[in-house]
Motif scaffolding. Structure first.
Motif, mmCIF file in Angstrom:
data_model
loop_
_atom_site.group_PDB
_atom_site.id
_atom_site.type_symbol
_atom_site.label_atom_id
_atom_site.label_comp_id
_atom_site.label_asym_id
_atom_site.label_seq_id
_atom_site.Cartn_x
_atom_site.Cartn_y
_atom_site.Cartn_z
ATOM 1 N N VAL A 248 0.838 -1.210 0.000
ATOM 2 C CA VAL A 248 0.000 0.000 0.000
ATOM 3 C C VAL A 248 0.867 1.251 0.000
ATOM 4 C CG1 VAL A 248 -1.627 1.358 1.389
ATOM 5 C CG2 VAL A 248 -1.961 -1.100 1.140
ATOM 6 N N TYR A 249 1.973 1.212 0.743
ATOM 7 C CA TYR A 249 2.836 2.380 0.853
ATOM 8 C C TYR A 249 3.429 2.760 -0.506
ATOM 9 C CZ TYR A 249 2.637 1.885 5.940
ATOM 10 O OH TYR A 249 2.211 1.821 7.249
ATOM 11 N N ILE A 250 3.661 1.755 -1.351
ATOM 12 C CA ILE A 250 4.231 2.034 -2.671
ATOM 13 C C ILE A 250 3.188 2.675 -3.576
ATOM 14 C CG2 ILE A 250 5.509 1.065 -4.614
ATOM 15 C CD1 ILE A 250 6.200 -1.350 -2.876
ATOM 16 N N VAL A 251 1.965 2.123 -3.578
ATOM 17 C CA VAL A 251 0.874 2.709 -4.361
ATOM 18 C C VAL A 251 0.614 4.142 -3.902
ATOM 19 C CG1 VAL A 251 -1.599 2.566 -4.883
ATOM 20 C CG2 VAL A 251 -0.203 0.485 -4.861
ATOM 21 N N GLU A 252 0.578 4.332 -2.595
ATOM 22 C CA GLU A 252 0.341 5.661 -2.037
ATOM 23 C C GLU A 252 1.437 6.642 -2.448
ATOM 24 O OE1 GLU A 252 -0.961 7.107 2.346
ATOM 25 O OE2 GLU A 252 0.987 6.089 2.254
ATOM 26 N N ARG A 326 14.461 8.068 -4.341
ATOM 27 C CA ARG A 326 14.485 8.375 -2.915
ATOM 28 C C ARG A 326 13.449 7.540 -2.153
ATOM 29 N NH1 ARG A 326 16.497 9.005 0.212
ATOM 30 N NH2 ARG A 326 15.920 10.810 1.470
ATOM 31 N N ILE A 327 12.271 7.364 -2.722
ATOM 32 C CA ILE A 327 11.224 6.586 -2.053
ATOM 33 C C ILE A 327 11.643 5.127 -1.918
ATOM 34 C CG2 ILE A 327 8.886 5.660 -2.304
ATOM 35 C CD1 ILE A 327 8.929 8.510 -1.279
ATOM 36 N N PHE A 331 11.842 3.111 1.576
ATOM 37 C CA PHE A 331 11.112 1.853 1.774
ATOM 38 C C PHE A 331 12.019 0.798 2.395
ATOM 39 C CE2 PHE A 331 9.361 -2.258 0.640
ATOM 40 C CZ PHE A 331 7.982 -2.086 0.754
ATOM 41 N N MET A 332 13.202 0.638 1.854
ATOM 42 C CA MET A 332 14.099 -0.395 2.361
ATOM 43 C C MET A 332 14.654 -0.019 3.735
ATOM 44 S SD MET A 332 13.714 -2.701 0.209
ATOM 45 C CE MET A 332 14.850 -3.868 0.988
ATOM 46 N N LYS A 345 3.515 6.772 9.103
ATOM 47 C CA LYS A 345 3.449 7.872 8.140
ATOM 48 C C LYS A 345 3.644 7.303 6.740
ATOM 49 C CE LYS A 345 6.721 10.419 10.061
ATOM 50 N NZ LYS A 345 7.623 11.571 10.350
ATOM 51 N N SER A 346 3.237 8.068 5.734
ATOM 52 C CA SER A 346 3.474 7.650 4.358
ATOM 53 C C SER A 346 4.963 7.762 4.054
ATOM 54 C CB SER A 346 2.661 8.509 3.388
ATOM 55 O OG SER A 346 3.022 9.878 3.522
ATOM 56 N N LEU A 347 5.426 7.053 3.034
ATOM 57 C CA LEU A 347 6.852 7.016 2.723
ATOM 58 C C LEU A 347 7.418 8.391 2.423
ATOM 59 C CD1 LEU A 347 7.029 3.831 0.444
ATOM 60 C CD2 LEU A 347 7.677 4.021 2.854
#
Length: 461
Positions: A248-252, A326-327, A331-332, A345-347
């Motif tokens: 979800v964090y990636i889609v967001e 950067r995202i 994430f990693m 929080k969102s990424l």
């Protein structure tokens, strides 16, 4: 949560069937993408407002073009993250490596493609109009609404949410016999549930997962099946609140990147924002970069472009590329929290302080000069009036089905959306009306509103 259990090609409506894929050309997750892009619900996004009014002499983004661009960014993010996960865990199974190395990008692209598919006409004002209508109910209508609907069902409408409606659109079979809706894979569906809570437990901004809601009362069991299969943990006892799936964090993030940057491109084409302003806002991200991403390199390439619109497009592309990289890093870096379900929080909010300061500058400028531009405000007001007016006509027809007018109004609802007229099924009848209206394009909503209110008369053809 574990990376090994967070993906599955099992599909809604096919839970008792083999999860194998006999298609030699397309993987299960590519088929998800195709099912969405060829659907009527997706095509209708071409006439739903993104930010600026449609149509006009200058082409601007609509929900469809926005979704396609988010899918493109999401695919790149998914590939970058998938490669990083596969390379970090080389000892895992071949299936594991195959998914993260080659399939995650398709899952994220499909999730991005579908993320706005449940949004009603007229942008976010359409959502607000639905909420406002039900909050303003009076008299017999309010009494029946409260008597025949559970508290959670009431909040599905009082706090109507496009994210939850997207999940319903993709998984509900409406008036068809075959269950499962679009019959997408569990992995793709899990990637769009930004707020994995029902309406009763959602809309509590103390936690990211309960900021809004992710599924209606009618789709709770569907989400539970997905959560169980993917081993997504429940976050509260006896409550329909779950951890966020890491995808979800990636889609967001793809959506966060696109709407922040691309709205400026539209605003420039409409002569709302100057090229100099965009250069000032966008080039600042490259101040501390080196090599290909250095400010000097970007400015050198920019000077070679003659057309101002092409200059904006170039800056947009370079900034998106920078943020994708950067995202992926963020994430990693946050992998442990993602798998614990504790990332709050969102990424994009975990970027460096300097980067967050620049993003805040963009956000503040957008609110002042884009989202409160006169043309945007006008379409939002129109959305309130049109959506509110349609709901008034169709909701009253449900409540007073025996009147002559009510019978005529209900004939306008597509057979796809069943209205039973049974008091104990009032929740589902209201859902049918909201399904019908939220699925409309902007132009169709305006057209039918004008006709049923007598503003314009239908013509024989």
């Amino acid at each position: 949560m574990k990376w090994e259990t967070l993906y599955s090609n099992k599909r809604t409506g096919s839970e008792n069937k083999s999860s194998g894929n006999n298609d030699a050309v397309r993987t299960s997750f590519l088929r998800d993408y195709d099912r969405i892009i060829f659907s009527s619900a997706f095509r209708r996004l071409q006439n739903k407002t993104q930010v600026f009014p449609l149509p006009g002499p200058v082409f601007v983004h609509n929900r469809l073009t926005h979704s396609l661009e988010v899918a493109s960014v999401g695919r790149s993010l998914g590939k970058a993250v998938g490669d990083a996960i596969a390379d970090k865990y080389p000892g895992n199974s071949e299936d594991f490596r195959e998914f993260y190395k080659y399939e995650l990008s398709a899952v994220i692209a499909a999730g991005c493609l579908a993320h706005d598919i449940g949004n009603p006409p007229f942008g976010h004002s359409g959502e607000d109009a639905i909420r406002t209508f039900f909050r303003d109910l009076e008299g017999d209508a309010k009494r029946k609404f409260e008597a025949f609907l559970t508290p959670n069902q009431q909040r599905d409408f009082l706090f109507f949410e496009g994210n939850a409606n997207a999940f319903r659109t993709l998984t509900h079979h409406f008036n068809e016999d075959a269950p499962g809706g679009f019959r997408l894979t569990y992995a793709t569906l899990a990637s769009i549930i930004k707020y994995p809570a029902d309406s009763l437990n959602g809309f509590n901004k103390q936690q990211l997962i309960t900021k809004k809601s992710g599924f209606f009362d009618s789709e709770i069991e569907t989400y539970k099946q997905i959560a169980t299969a993917l081993q997504i943990p429940q976050r509260a006892d006896n409550a329909n609140v779950y951890a966020r799936h890491p995808f979800v964090y990636i889609v967001e993030a793809a959506d966060d990147i696109c709407y922040r940057i691309i709205d400026f491109e539209d605003a420039h084409r409409l002569n709302i924002i100057s090229l100099d302003t965009i250069k000032e806002l966008f080039l600042s991200f490259f101040d501390a970069r080196e090599g290909y991403e250095s400010k000097e390199k970007v400015e050198s390439s920019l000077k070679k472009i003659k057309d101002d619109n092409q200059k904006v497009s170039f800056l947009r592309a370079r900034l998106i590329n920078l943020l994708i990289n950067r995202i992926c890093q963020v994430f990693m870096e946050r992998e442990k929290e993602l798998l614990e379900g504790s990332l709050e929080k969102s990424l994009i909010d975990y970027l460096s302080d300097d980067e967050l300061s620049l993003i805040k500058h963009i956000d503040d400028y957008s609110v002042k000069h884009i989202y409160n531009h006169r043309s945007v405000v006008e379409i939002e007001i129109a959305g309130y009036n049109v959506i509110g007016g349609l709901l008034k006509e169709f909701f009253e027809a449900i409540i007073e089905q025996k009147s002559a007018k009510a019978k005529k109004v209900l004939q306008l609802i597509s057979p796809q959306f069943v209205v039973t007229g049974e008091p104990e099924k009032l929740y589902y009848d209201i859902q049918s009306v909201v399904d019908f209206i939220s699925g409309m394009t902007d132009l169709f909503a305006v057209d039918i509103y004008r006709k049923i209110t007598g503003i314009s008369m239908p013509q024989l053809r």
